[in-house]
Design a protein around this motif. Sequence first.
Motif, PDB file in Angstrom:
ATOM      1  N   PHE A  33     -30.070 -54.344 -31.571  1.00 54.71           N
ATOM      2  CA  PHE A  33     -29.112 -55.226 -32.199  1.00 54.71           C
ATOM      3  C   PHE A  33     -29.576 -56.598 -32.297  1.00 54.71           C
ATOM      4  N   ARG A  34     -29.603 -57.153 -30.968  1.00 53.45           N
ATOM      5  CA  ARG A  34     -30.031 -58.669 -30.516  1.00 53.45           C
ATOM      6  C   ARG A  34     -31.389 -58.803 -31.546  1.00 53.45           C
ATOM      7  N   ALA A  35     -32.176 -57.977 -31.465  1.00 51.74           N
ATOM      8  CA  ALA A  35     -33.536 -58.309 -32.230  1.00 51.74           C
ATOM      9  C   ALA A  35     -33.281 -58.313 -33.702  1.00 51.74           C
ATOM     10  N   ALA A  36     -32.358 -57.491 -34.185  1.00 52.05           N
ATOM     11  CA  ALA A  36     -31.949 -57.349 -35.649  1.00 52.05           C
ATOM     12  C   ALA A  36     -31.183 -58.604 -36.027  1.00 52.05           C
ATOM     13  N   VAL A  37     -30.237 -59.117 -35.221  1.00 51.20           N
ATOM     14  CA  VAL A  37     -29.757 -60.367 -35.434  1.00 51.20           C
ATOM     15  C   VAL A  37     -30.757 -61.540 -35.474  1.00 51.20           C
ATOM     16  N   ILE A  38     -31.264 -61.754 -34.545  1.00 48.40           N
ATOM     17  CA  ILE A  38     -32.437 -62.659 -34.556  1.00 48.40           C
ATOM     18  C   ILE A  38     -33.195 -62.578 -35.931  1.00 48.40           C
ATOM     19  N   GLU A  39     -33.471 -61.693 -36.471  1.00 50.92           N
ATOM     20  CA  GLU A  39     -34.375 -61.430 -37.486  1.00 50.92           C
ATOM     21  C   GLU A  39     -33.754 -61.813 -38.655  1.00 50.92           C
ATOM     22  N   ALA A  40     -32.312 -61.670 -38.733  1.00 50.82           N
ATOM     23  CA  ALA A  40     -31.540 -61.932 -39.851  1.00 50.82           C
ATOM     24  C   ALA A  40     -31.009 -63.319 -39.877  1.00 50.82           C
ATOM     25  N   THR A  41     -31.051 -64.208 -38.605  1.00 51.65           N
ATOM     26  CA  THR A  41     -30.859 -65.569 -38.703  1.00 51.65           C
ATOM     27  C   THR A  41     -31.992 -66.552 -38.931  1.00 51.65           C
ATOM     28  N   LYS A  42     -33.231 -65.590 -38.954  1.00 51.15           N
ATOM     29  CA  LYS A  42     -34.557 -66.323 -39.432  1.00 51.15           C
ATOM     30  C   LYS A  42     -34.935 -67.641 -38.195  1.00 51.15           C
ATOM     31  N   ARG A  43     -34.307 -67.355 -36.997  1.00 52.50           N
ATOM     32  CA  ARG A  43     -34.730 -68.125 -35.799  1.00 52.50           C
ATOM     33  C   ARG A  43     -34.246 -69.489 -36.200  1.00 52.50           C
ATOM     34  N   GLN A  44     -33.076 -69.756 -36.888  1.00 50.14           N
ATOM     35  CA  GLN A  44     -32.644 -71.082 -37.087  1.00 50.14           C
ATOM     36  C   GLN A  44     -32.047 -72.009 -35.996  1.00 50.14           C
ATOM     37  N   SER A  45     -31.730 -71.248 -34.830  1.00 52.56           N
ATOM     38  CA  SER A  45     -31.099 -71.676 -33.841  1.00 52.56           C
ATOM     39  C   SER A  45     -31.550 -70.918 -32.554  1.00 52.56           C
ATOM     40  N   SER A  46     -32.229 -71.757 -31.559  1.00 48.09           N
ATOM     41  CA  SER A  46     -32.651 -71.031 -30.296  1.00 48.09           C
ATOM     42  C   SER A  46     -31.648 -70.279 -29.526  1.00 48.09           C
ATOM     43  N   LEU A  47     -30.508 -70.251 -29.770  1.00 49.98           N
ATOM     44  CA  LEU A  47     -29.440 -69.876 -29.021  1.00 49.98           C
ATOM     45  C   LEU A  47     -29.259 -68.566 -29.040  1.00 49.98           C
ATOM     46  N   PHE A  48     -29.688 -68.206 -30.410  1.00 51.42           N
ATOM     47  CA  PHE A  48     -29.772 -66.743 -30.642  1.00 51.42           C
ATOM     48  C   PHE A  48     -30.853 -65.714 -29.738  1.00 51.42           C
ATOM     49  N   HIS A  49     -31.810 -66.435 -29.281  1.00 52.82           N
ATOM     50  CA  HIS A  49     -33.125 -65.891 -28.692  1.00 52.82           C
ATOM     51  C   HIS A  49     -33.673 -66.574 -27.396  1.00 52.82           C
ATOM     52  N   ASN A  50     -33.291 -67.825 -27.227  1.00 48.49           N
ATOM     53  CA  ASN A  50     -33.648 -68.708 -26.131  1.00 48.49           C
ATOM     54  C   ASN A  50     -35.190 -68.793 -26.026  1.00 48.49           C
ATOM     55  N   HIS A  51     -35.792 -69.027 -26.954  1.00 43.49           N
ATOM     56  CA  HIS A  51     -37.371 -69.247 -27.079  1.00 43.49           C
ATOM     57  C   HIS A  51     -37.580 -70.384 -27.942  1.00 43.49           C
ATOM     58  N   LYS A  52     -38.504 -71.387 -27.338  1.00 43.37           N
ATOM     59  CA  LYS A  52     -39.111 -72.534 -28.122  1.00 43.37           C
ATOM     60  C   LYS A  52     -39.894 -72.071 -29.494  1.00 43.37           C
ATOM     61  N   SER A  53     -40.459 -72.694 -30.279  1.00 40.50           N
ATOM     62  CA  SER A  53     -41.136 -72.496 -31.342  1.00 40.50           C
ATOM     63  C   SER A  53     -42.367 -71.972 -31.076  1.00 40.50           C
ATOM     64  N   ASP A  54     -43.035 -72.286 -29.899  1.00 46.01           N
ATOM     65  CA  ASP A  54     -44.163 -71.665 -29.496  1.00 46.01           C
ATOM     66  C   ASP A  54     -44.159 -70.348 -28.654  1.00 46.01           C
ATOM     67  N   SER A  55     -42.929 -69.758 -28.660  1.00 43.48           N
ATOM     68  CA  SER A  55     -42.612 -68.772 -28.089  1.00 43.48           C
ATOM     69  C   SER A  55     -42.349 -68.576 -26.660  1.00 43.48           C
ATOM     70  N   SER A  56     -42.322 -69.816 -25.995  1.00 44.90           N
ATOM     71  CA  SER A  56     -42.216 -69.933 -24.773  1.00 44.90           C
ATOM     72  C   SER A  56     -40.658 -69.892 -24.288  1.00 44.90           C
ATOM     73  N   SER A  57     -40.329 -69.443 -23.227  1.00 41.43           N
ATOM     74  CA  SER A  57     -39.061 -69.011 -22.903  1.00 41.43           C
ATOM     75  C   SER A  57     -38.015 -70.396 -22.619  1.00 41.43           C
ATOM     76  N   ILE A  58     -36.937 -70.416 -22.756  1.00 39.55           N
ATOM     77  CA  ILE A  58     -35.901 -71.518 -22.605  1.00 39.55           C
ATOM     78  C   ILE A  58     -35.002 -70.809 -21.676  1.00 39.55           C
ATOM     79  N   TYR A  59     -35.295 -71.443 -20.278  1.00 33.62           N
ATOM     80  CA  TYR A  59     -34.447 -70.832 -18.882  1.00 33.62           C
ATOM     81  C   TYR A  59     -33.123 -71.598 -18.902  1.00 33.62           C
TER      82      TYR A  59
END
Length: 248
Positions: free
Chosen positions: A23-49
């Motif tokens: 469900f989380r992965a599907a929502v991330i896909e649906a929002t097109k990563r417009q906000s990092s709050l959905f997935h907590n990753h930077k644009s270079d795919s590194s994690s935001i702790y």
Amino acid sequence: MSKVRYLKVTFANNLLAREVPCFRAAVIEATKRQSSLFHNHKSDSSSIYRYPLIQYKTQYKKASIICLNEGTDDIHYLFQRRDLDLRIGEREETFEIEDIHLKYFNVQCWQGHFEYALKDWQALNQENYKRYMALTTEVERLQFLEKLLIGNLLAFAKGIGWDVQGQLEAQITRMKGERWLPYKGHKSLCFSLNFRCNASLPNFVGLGKGASVGYGSLLEIGNRKLGGMKYEMRNAKCEEQTANHEQQ
């Protein structure tokens, strides 16, 4: 005292606990990563702790999302879609919103105590697991977990901008069980327990690792309606799907 914006979105669609990572992965896909709050990753795919301000859950077998503070603003990236078609494992389903509840919750320390239940709490990293297993008595292990629990509560406080006044206290009152559950391709030891705390905390928020996907969900014991919630084993396939999204 800190007033926290708290938004609970409940969907009409059924969702098993093991499907929450999907469900989380599907929502991330649906929002097109417009906000990092959905997935907590930077644009270079590194994690935001940081503590997750958007968390994915299942409540009464229905899909739900908990948003805190800035997360209540960014959820509009999901709501702006006309049709919310999400792929959960092998099936694709149109998700419909059943209920939206927004409120302000006062988080603070009190002279009295509140009773909470914590389900499938991932308290231990690799280093702490070795230290925990090296302890020889149940009392020592209980005290060790209590220190970690306070640490998780302080991480929650920092994540929501709560400046804790006074000493935050937490005492485990009952160990209900432990089990190994899959998390990011590995097995993790999870604890279910009751604890007493001198802070008022919002229901359903997560503590510890995996808080964004339903691990370590907190429930106030005094609320009988919440106490009957059931949890199910996670599904490794959904975990794999989530891991693939995090690596992108």
